[in-house]
Design a protein around this motif. Structure first.
Motif, PDB file in Angstrom:
ATOM      1  N   GLY A 283       0.847  -1.189   0.000  1.00  0.00           N
ATOM      2  CA  GLY A 283       0.000   0.000   0.000  1.00  0.00           C
ATOM      3  C   GLY A 283       0.880   1.235   0.000  1.00  0.00           C
ATOM      4  O   GLY A 283       2.108   1.141   0.072  1.00  0.00           O
ATOM      5  N   TYR A 284       0.243   2.398  -0.096  1.00  0.00           N
ATOM      6  CA  TYR A 284       1.029   3.629  -0.121  1.00  0.00           C
ATOM      7  C   TYR A 284       1.407   4.073   1.280  1.00  0.00           C
ATOM      8  O   TYR A 284       0.720   3.792   2.251  1.00  0.00           O
ATOM      9  CB  TYR A 284       0.252   4.744  -0.816  1.00  0.00           C
ATOM     10  CG  TYR A 284       0.136   4.530  -2.287  1.00  0.00           C
ATOM     11  CD1 TYR A 284       1.263   4.627  -3.099  1.00  0.00           C
ATOM     12  CD2 TYR A 284      -1.077   4.209  -2.877  1.00  0.00           C
ATOM     13  CE1 TYR A 284       1.169   4.411  -4.456  1.00  0.00           C
ATOM     14  CE2 TYR A 284      -1.175   3.994  -4.233  1.00  0.00           C
ATOM     15  CZ  TYR A 284      -0.037   4.097  -5.021  1.00  0.00           C
ATOM     16  OH  TYR A 284      -0.129   3.887  -6.364  1.00  0.00           O
TER      17      TYR A 284
ATOM     18  N   THR B  29      -0.007  10.232  -3.204  1.00  0.00           N
ATOM     19  CA  THR B  29      -1.230  10.291  -3.999  1.00  0.00           C
ATOM     20  C   THR B  29      -1.759   8.877  -4.266  1.00  0.00           C
ATOM     21  O   THR B  29      -1.055   8.038  -4.785  1.00  0.00           O
ATOM     22  CB  THR B  29      -0.941  10.973  -5.355  1.00  0.00           C
ATOM     23  OG1 THR B  29      -0.431  12.262  -5.083  1.00  0.00           O
ATOM     24  CG2 THR B  29      -2.197  11.084  -6.189  1.00  0.00           C
ATOM     25  N   ASP B  30      -3.013   8.642  -3.879  1.00  0.00           N
ATOM     26  CA  ASP B  30      -3.655   7.341  -4.087  1.00  0.00           C
ATOM     27  C   ASP B  30      -4.858   7.590  -4.998  1.00  0.00           C
ATOM     28  O   ASP B  30      -5.951   7.905  -4.540  1.00  0.00           O
ATOM     29  CB  ASP B  30      -4.080   6.768  -2.721  1.00  0.00           C
ATOM     30  CG  ASP B  30      -4.741   5.404  -2.823  1.00  0.00           C
ATOM     31  OD1 ASP B  30      -5.107   4.985  -3.947  1.00  0.00           O
ATOM     32  OD2 ASP B  30      -4.902   4.761  -1.775  1.00  0.00           O
ATOM     33  N   ASN B  31      -4.621   7.481  -6.305  1.00  0.00           N
ATOM     34  CA  ASN B  31      -5.678   7.822  -7.264  1.00  0.00           C
ATOM     35  C   ASN B  31      -6.894   6.926  -7.107  1.00  0.00           C
ATOM     36  O   ASN B  31      -8.031   7.380  -7.196  1.00  0.00           O
ATOM     37  CB  ASN B  31      -5.144   7.714  -8.700  1.00  0.00           C
ATOM     38  CG  ASN B  31      -4.179   8.833  -9.032  1.00  0.00           C
ATOM     39  OD1 ASN B  31      -4.346   9.955  -8.579  1.00  0.00           O
ATOM     40  ND2 ASN B  31      -3.155   8.535  -9.817  1.00  0.00           N
ATOM     41  N   VAL B  32      -6.657   5.636  -6.914  1.00  0.00           N
ATOM     42  CA  VAL B  32      -7.771   4.700  -6.793  1.00  0.00           C
ATOM     43  C   VAL B  32      -8.573   5.034  -5.533  1.00  0.00           C
ATOM     44  O   VAL B  32      -9.805   5.027  -5.532  1.00  0.00           O
ATOM     45  CB  VAL B  32      -7.259   3.247  -6.774  1.00  0.00           C
ATOM     46  CG1 VAL B  32      -8.431   2.282  -6.675  1.00  0.00           C
ATOM     47  CG2 VAL B  32      -6.435   2.960  -8.027  1.00  0.00           C
TER      48      VAL B  32
ATOM     49  N   ILE C  55       3.294  11.085  -7.477  1.00  0.00           N
ATOM     50  CA  ILE C  55       2.517  10.337  -8.461  1.00  0.00           C
ATOM     51  C   ILE C  55       1.521  11.267  -9.101  1.00  0.00           C
ATOM     52  O   ILE C  55       0.819  12.002  -8.415  1.00  0.00           O
ATOM     53  CB  ILE C  55       1.796   9.171  -7.768  1.00  0.00           C
ATOM     54  CG1 ILE C  55       2.858   8.292  -7.131  1.00  0.00           C
ATOM     55  CG2 ILE C  55       0.912   8.420  -8.745  1.00  0.00           C
ATOM     56  CD1 ILE C  55       2.530   6.862  -7.028  1.00  0.00           C
ATOM     57  N   GLY C  56       1.471  11.260 -10.412  1.00  0.00           N
ATOM     58  CA  GLY C  56       0.547  12.133 -11.119  1.00  0.00           C
ATOM     59  C   GLY C  56      -0.857  11.554 -11.128  1.00  0.00           C
ATOM     60  O   GLY C  56      -1.065  10.371 -10.891  1.00  0.00           O
TER      61      GLY C  56
END
Lengths: 273, 990
Positions: free
Chosen positions: B81-82, B87-90, B474-475
């Protein structure tokens, strides 16, 4: 009265401009409508005959292709009303109008239950489009064969097609063997990936680019008015779209994809105006 | 938790299994994956179930469970996991989905976090799983992982729940003051410890500024003390960073050439060579000047049609890509998208280009600390650009991958974006913008977090042990796409007067630059929306959190602007206004935290002085025997990494979304030949096209960067002309990636590296002028070194030269594949003994000395004549000669078209007495291989009368390459299939 088409845009759709152009070339008036306009109540599906769900990555396909997009259409309320866009869509379908979903639009239709919609149930998901067997996105032109006995109004008179696929989640999987049997028996498997030499449906990579069950590339519902496909017909409306146009002088000026839109416009002229 | 049902193929898991085998040599029986959503919000049980069964799963192929684990039947479980704050887009999309479902927004601090469980089955222990997690599944800079063997797994309760919420801790929000009245050592300590990358000279100038009584009097009026605040020091460090200020290109250079005895002083390479070339060309062109906006904006702008202009920008994202290839490359592509979008009043994005420089993915030597394996960099960068480009709906139409072992020290990731804008927007030129006094400063798009802090200063240094992890981010292409959809409507409604992107340096840079229009600004940092609480004011000021643009909105349009943003799910926040105060003025909760004179900030940085001394490297021509087996030599060249097919990468990019790509990256009879360049038709109501190409040849730098540069320019132009680009309507972009050229203890050979930079710039000036190609934009990345302990790796000096221009009618575009049996084969241009730096020499372990030299005047005449032949439809195929020379170009032309070629080397126009292998493998510049229908022979030869134009053979129906030697013997016969297989083999499985 003119044939009125719309393409829904926003939250990650990418192909709205070229889909709109294909509709226009086929003789329809076409509006690109941002989903925010629908949710604000400033635009309504009821004012159109032909709904296009374009390719892209709705919400980044973050929860699986088109999942979050389907959830939005189903649950977000249209301002100043009690209904959702999905409610408008059910009314649109009941009015005998046309819907075509390409790529992410096809994924959206399948995940909302709009396709294959066996027995006219447009609310229950009975198939899916999932990760390509290859495990990643791929851009590749594919040969497609058309089921001549399909009720699909978009592919009337067509036999073989050649379009690009551009997806990472295009593998068609029915929920059960019964669903597959029904799709096949009712000729809903409009398009299949085929061997360019023989025209026979194929499971062989790269002709079948994603491992789709029964080589299915596109399906319609039993009315033939709802149609979805992974390959992009709007990407081949002029000869210079064809990957070999510089070596095949015999290619006609008009690309193969346009005929799908022409058939839609003609159906609307004959039945809805 | 959502996992695939039994019997459903897990394509993601299988790909991971394959990669683990390739990367780490661990062969697992199976890898399956489970998606985990950790919801940290007040929701009813029914609501959680509705989310799990609704948007979070695909009921056809997935099983789902709530508060109960899914995994079973594994030997080791790895959950990735992050880390907090990444940034966690999901997770963000999952949160939005629940909000739609419940009809209720999340409260502040509530969120959804996502992770993936990998179920590994096979002979594997915890130590091996650790290697898999650290070496492949996760990047420790941004991700965390948990490893549990099946014996220790609680099948009832699963893994303990982990919520990666940012812990703001107990520290107070406070503005620190920094005492600069200290010793030189302490000044440098402040710079180093704060990641400021300021030199002693710069620190002393800041020290003097703070000590100035007049400055102190002004500060007192604003309630500030004599000491600078942390916000002020950070603002200065950002504005004065190499990344933002380009101090090396602005430096004073004392140049000495030991071969000629020349000694000269150069006051700014940028002004002396780059700006000057464009200025002189524009003056020369007069009415025919195609340039509209050069150097001053985020990207360059040129004319296209009466109604439309073209925009192009190329960026690099090397340092972040070295640390996190996926995030670095993704941010690179969405970042350059913002540059082109934010040019003039805003432009619609048309295409991307990607050029990567890597070490071999099959690199087998031990790697120094902190370097990732080149294969991992390759995979991560390709995937990052894939997600960035594809999800943004922008076709990736042109690119290349260059391999050299030295790129193990720092990979180069060039990302370019072309765009199109109306020539007139609301009655004003589309390419111009101007913030006005009183305009509101509005930040649009994503929120601010600790991500990307010190990116600007970090990339101004070499990669070292202390390189900060916060520089990695993260973009989020979807947040950006929503923002662009909104902004293009706002542009057309005339709701803003200026726009720029938030890239390096964040708000400090974007607002600081825009406010040069008015001479000051006032910005309230506490009004900026944050991802989580706890950011210090200076962090808000310089955070490089992605997906943000800064817009100048006239006050009368503010309400309409914010309303439209709200409807389109785009966050927009009014942070203050542009002023004419002359000051860079930030406040936090009403208190002034920066009060810096604009002129000190923008002009206070001292000019760097750099010594440069040119002594040619000691290189010599090797004495080589005649090759024994030409087929084997050719197959070896075709299978070298620099020449071989990049199809496996190209297909992962959507290269035809927007339905305008007329010459695609892959071409020929089965769509797998290598195109020289791309042609895009951007307007459905016009057949006018855009051609885009590039040249890059770092290996020539080992001999002389002057010729490296000349060849890069020529390569870009001959690729461009090959597909039909108009040589008289083209502009160039220069992207320098250098190793540190400033002489110091760390860089004892700085004088040589600086001389290489001078020579490259001189060639840039000379050849842009000679070819008539104005430069419109560019960028430099000057610290591409790796230094930890005694190990130093410097990249070869690398110039990427990109070109953009016009194709009058796309129906006249040309591809590189041989067309029809009976067509004639022409070689345009003279072949010389120029194998220095060639692929052929490199394969044999040599550098050589005879680097190809570009004769611009004959080349320009040739390119113009090729254009004339294309306009008359006389050219059936056209392919440029580059790596591997004539032999490689012949093979590619043959197998792309599935035609044979009968070639006679006696007919090649050569200078001097060259051996067969020299004719075949020389890389002499400006040459093109052309096929022409037999019936067009006379017309074609007449056009080329008086130029080097040799008919060297014929296209045949038998798919093989047959070459007759100078002596008249059959030198080689090779089947197309055999040559193509060699060309496709190396990267096929990547």
């Amino acid at each position: 009265m003119n044939v009125k088409a719309l393409v829904i845009a926003g939250n990650g759709t990418n192909c709205e401009r070229e889909v709109s152009e294909a509709c226009r070339l086929a003789g329809a008036e076409c509006d690109i409508v941002h989903v925010a306009e629908l949710l604000a109540g400033r635009a309504r599906l009821d004012d159109y005959h032909f709904l296009n769900l374009a390719g892209g990555f709705l919400d980044g396909d973050d929860l699986g292709s088109a999942k979050a997009g389907a959830n939005r259409l189903r649950h977000a309320r249209v301002a100043g009303s009690d209904e959702t866009v999905a409610d408008q869509l059910q009314r649109f379908i009941a009015a005998g109008k046309l819907v075509m979903g390409v790529c992410n639009g096809f994924q959206l239709m399948v995940k909302m239950g709009l396709l294959p919609a066996l027995g006219g149930d447009h609310l229950t998901q009975s198939a899916t489009l999932t990760f390509n067997d290859g495990g990643h996105f791929e851009d590749r032109w594919c040969e497609l064969s058309v089921d001549p006995d399909s009720p699909c109004v978009f592919t009337r008179g067509l036999d073989r097609l050649y379009f690009p696929v551009r997806h990472g989640e295009g593998k068609f999987v029915p929920a059960s063997s019964e669903v597959l049997a029904a799709i096949e028996a009712r000729h809903l498997a409009v398009l299949r990936y085929c061997d360019p030499a023989t025209g026979a449906p194929t499971m062989e990579y790269p002709f079948n680019p994603n491992g789709s069950v029964a080589a299915i590339a596109g399906i319609c519902d039993e009315t033939g008015r709802l149609f979805g496909l992974m390959p992009h017909p709007e990407a081949y409306v002029h000869r210079t779209h064809h990957p070999r146009w510089t070596r095949q002088p015999e290619l006609p000026e008009e690309g193969m994809g346009l005929q799908l839109y022409r058939n839609a416009v003609e159906f609307i002229r004959n039945n809805l105006l | 938790m959502a996992g695939l049902k039994d019997g459903v193929r897990d394509a993601r898991g299988e790909r991971v299994r394959r990669e683990i085998r390739e990367h780490l040599g661990i062969d697992l029986a199976s890898v399956r994956t489970v998606d985990v959503y950790t919801v940290d919000a007040q929701l009813s049980e029914a609501e959680v179930r509705a989310a799990a069964l609704g948007p979070f799963c695909d009921p056809v192929v997935q099983d789902v469970s709530v508060d109960r684990p899914l995994p079973r039947d594994f030997d080791i479980l790895v959950e990735v996991g992050y880390r907090p704050g990444v940034t966690d887009n999901v997770g963000r999309t999952a949160k939005e989905a629940i909000q739609y479902l419940t009809g209720r927004p999340f409260a502040a601090g509530e969120a959804v976090y996502t992770s993936v469980q990998y179920l590994l089955k096979g002979r594997i222990d915890v130590a091996a799983a650790e290697r898999i997690a650290a070496g492949f599944l996760a990047n420790g800079l941004i991700q965390r992982w948990t490893i549990v063997p099946s014996g220790e797994y609680d099948a009832e309760r699963g893994l303990p729940v982990f919520v990666p919420k940012v812990d703001v801790g107990a520290h107070a929000i406070a503005v620190q003051e920094i005492d600069l009245d200290v010793s030189d050592d302490e000044l440098m300590q402040i710079s180093k410890a704060g990641m400021l990358a300021l030199t002693l000279e710069e620190m002393k100038i800041i020290q003097a500024h703070a000590a100035d009584p007049a400055v102190q009097a002004e500060r007192r009026k604003m309630g500030l003390g004599a000491r600078l605040t942390d916000c002020e020091l950070e603002a200065l460090a950002q504005t004065w960073s190499e990344h933002c200020k380009h101090k090396i290109f602005a430096a004073h250079i004392a140049y000495e050439d030991t071969t000629t005895g020349e000694k000269s002083e150069i006051n700014s390479l940028f002004k002396s060579y780059i700006v000057r070339a464009t200025r002189e060309l524009r003056e020369r062109a007069g009415e025919n000047d195609i340039c509209l906006s050069v150097f001053k904006d985020n990207a360059g702008v040129i004319r296209f049609t009466d109604d439309w202009s073209l925009v192009f920008k190329v960026e690099t994202h090397n340092s972040p890509s070295a640390l996190d290839p996926y995030g670095g490359a993704l941010t690179g592509i969405v970042g350059v998208n913002r540059d082109s979008f934010g040019t003039g009043k805003g432009a619609r994005l048309l295409f991307n280009t990607d050029i990567f420089c890597f070490a071999s993915p099959f690199y087998e030597k031990p790697l120094p600390p902190r370097l990732l394996h080149p294969r991992r960099i390759f995979e991560g960068v390709v995937e990052g650009v894939e997600h960035g480009g594809n999800k943004s709906g922008i076709p990736t139409v042109n690119g290349s991958i260059v391999f050299d072992e030295r790129f193990a020290g720092k990979p180069l990731v060039y990302c370019g974006t072309g765009a199109i804008m109306p020539t007139v927007v609301n009655g004003q030129p589309g390419h111009e913008k101007q913030a006005n006094v009183g305009d509101r400063i509005v930040m649009v798009g994503g929120r601010i977090g600790k991500d990307g802090i010190h990116g600007a200063t970090f990339s101004s240094e070499e990669l070292h042990e202390g390189s900060p992890v916060t520089a990695v981010q993260i973009g989020d292409p979807i947040t950006q796409k929503r923002m662009f959809d909104f902004l293009i409507i706002a542009r057309d409604r005339g709701l803003y007067s200026s726009i720029t992107d938030n890239g390096a340096g964040g708000l400090s840079s974007s607002v600081g630059e825009m406010s040069q229009d008015t001479g000051g600004f006032e910005m309230h940092l506490d009004r900026a929306p944050l991802k989580y609480p706890g950011l210090q004011p200076w962090e808000i000021l310089i955070s490089e959190a992605q997906e943000r643009m800064t817009v100048a909105v006239p006050p009368q349009h503010l309400e309409a602007f914010l309303k439209l943003a709200g409807e389109m799910d785009v966050e927009a926040t009014d942070l203050g206004c542009f002023t004419a105060s002359g000051y860079y003025h930030c406040l936090y909760q009403g208190k002034t935290v920066t009060w810096l004179p604009m002129d000190f900030l923008h002009d206070g940085v001292p000019q760097l002085r750099i010594p440069a001394r040119w002594t040619p490297p000691a290189v010599a021509e090797p004495q080589l025997p005649e090759p024994q087996d030409y087929v084997a030599e050719l197959k070896g060249l075709l299978g070298s990494l620099n020449v071989c097919s990049k199809e496996s990468v190209v297909r992962r990019y959507d290269h035809e979304v927007q339905a305008g790509t007329v010459v695609k990256p892959l071409t020929g009879v089965v769509n797998d030949g290598p195109s020289d360049a791309a042609v895009v038709r951007p307007l459905p109501d016009s057949f006018a096209g855009v051609a885009v190409a590039h040249g890059i040849c770092p290996r020539y730098s080992d001999i002389d960067t002057y010729h490296m540069t000349a060849n890069a320019i020529d390569e870009a132009l001959r690729n461009y002309v090959a597909v039909g680009g108009d040589i008289d309507h083209v502009a160039g972009l220069d992207n320098f990636c250098w190793c540190d050229p400033v002489k110091s203890d760390k860089t004892p050979d700085g004088e040589y590296k600086a001389a290489q930079l001078v020579r490259s710039n001189r060639a840039l000036y000379d050849y842009c002028l000679a070819f008539g190609v104005p430069l419109i934009s560019g960028k430099d990345s000057m610290k591409n070194d790796y230094q930890i302990g005694d190990t130093k790796i410097s990249i070869p000096p690398t110039l990427l030269f990109s070109v953009i221009g016009k194709v009058e009618d796309v129906r006249r575009a040309v591809t590189m594949d041989a067309k029809t049996p009976g067509d004639l084969v022409y070689l345009l241009g003279t072949t010389r003994d120029e194998l220095g730096g060639s692929e052929y020499y490199a394969r044999l372990g040599h550098t050589g000395r005879n680097v190809p030299q570009v004769d611009a005047s004959s080349a320009l005449r040739r390119y113009r004549t090729v254009n004339a032949a294309q306009a008359r439809g006389l050219i059936a195929s056209c392919h440029d000669l580059s790596d591997g020379g004539l032999a490689v170009a012949l093979a590619e032309t043959a197998f792309a078209g599935d035609r044979g070629l009968d070639i006679d080397l006696r007919r090649v126009d050569a200078e001097g007495d060259l051996a067969d292998w020299q004719l075949l493998f020389s890389e002499s510049a400006s040459r093109l291989l052309v096929t022409v229908r037999n019936g067009d022979r006379a017309a074609f030869e007449e056009l080329f009368a008086g130029q080097s134009c040799a008919c060297i053979g014929r296209v045949t129906a038998v798919p093989e390459l047959r070459i007759v030697s100078r002596a008249g013997d059959m030198l080689m016969v090779a089947a197309n299939d055999e040559l193509k297989a060699a060309w496709q083999a190396p990267l096929k499985e990547l």
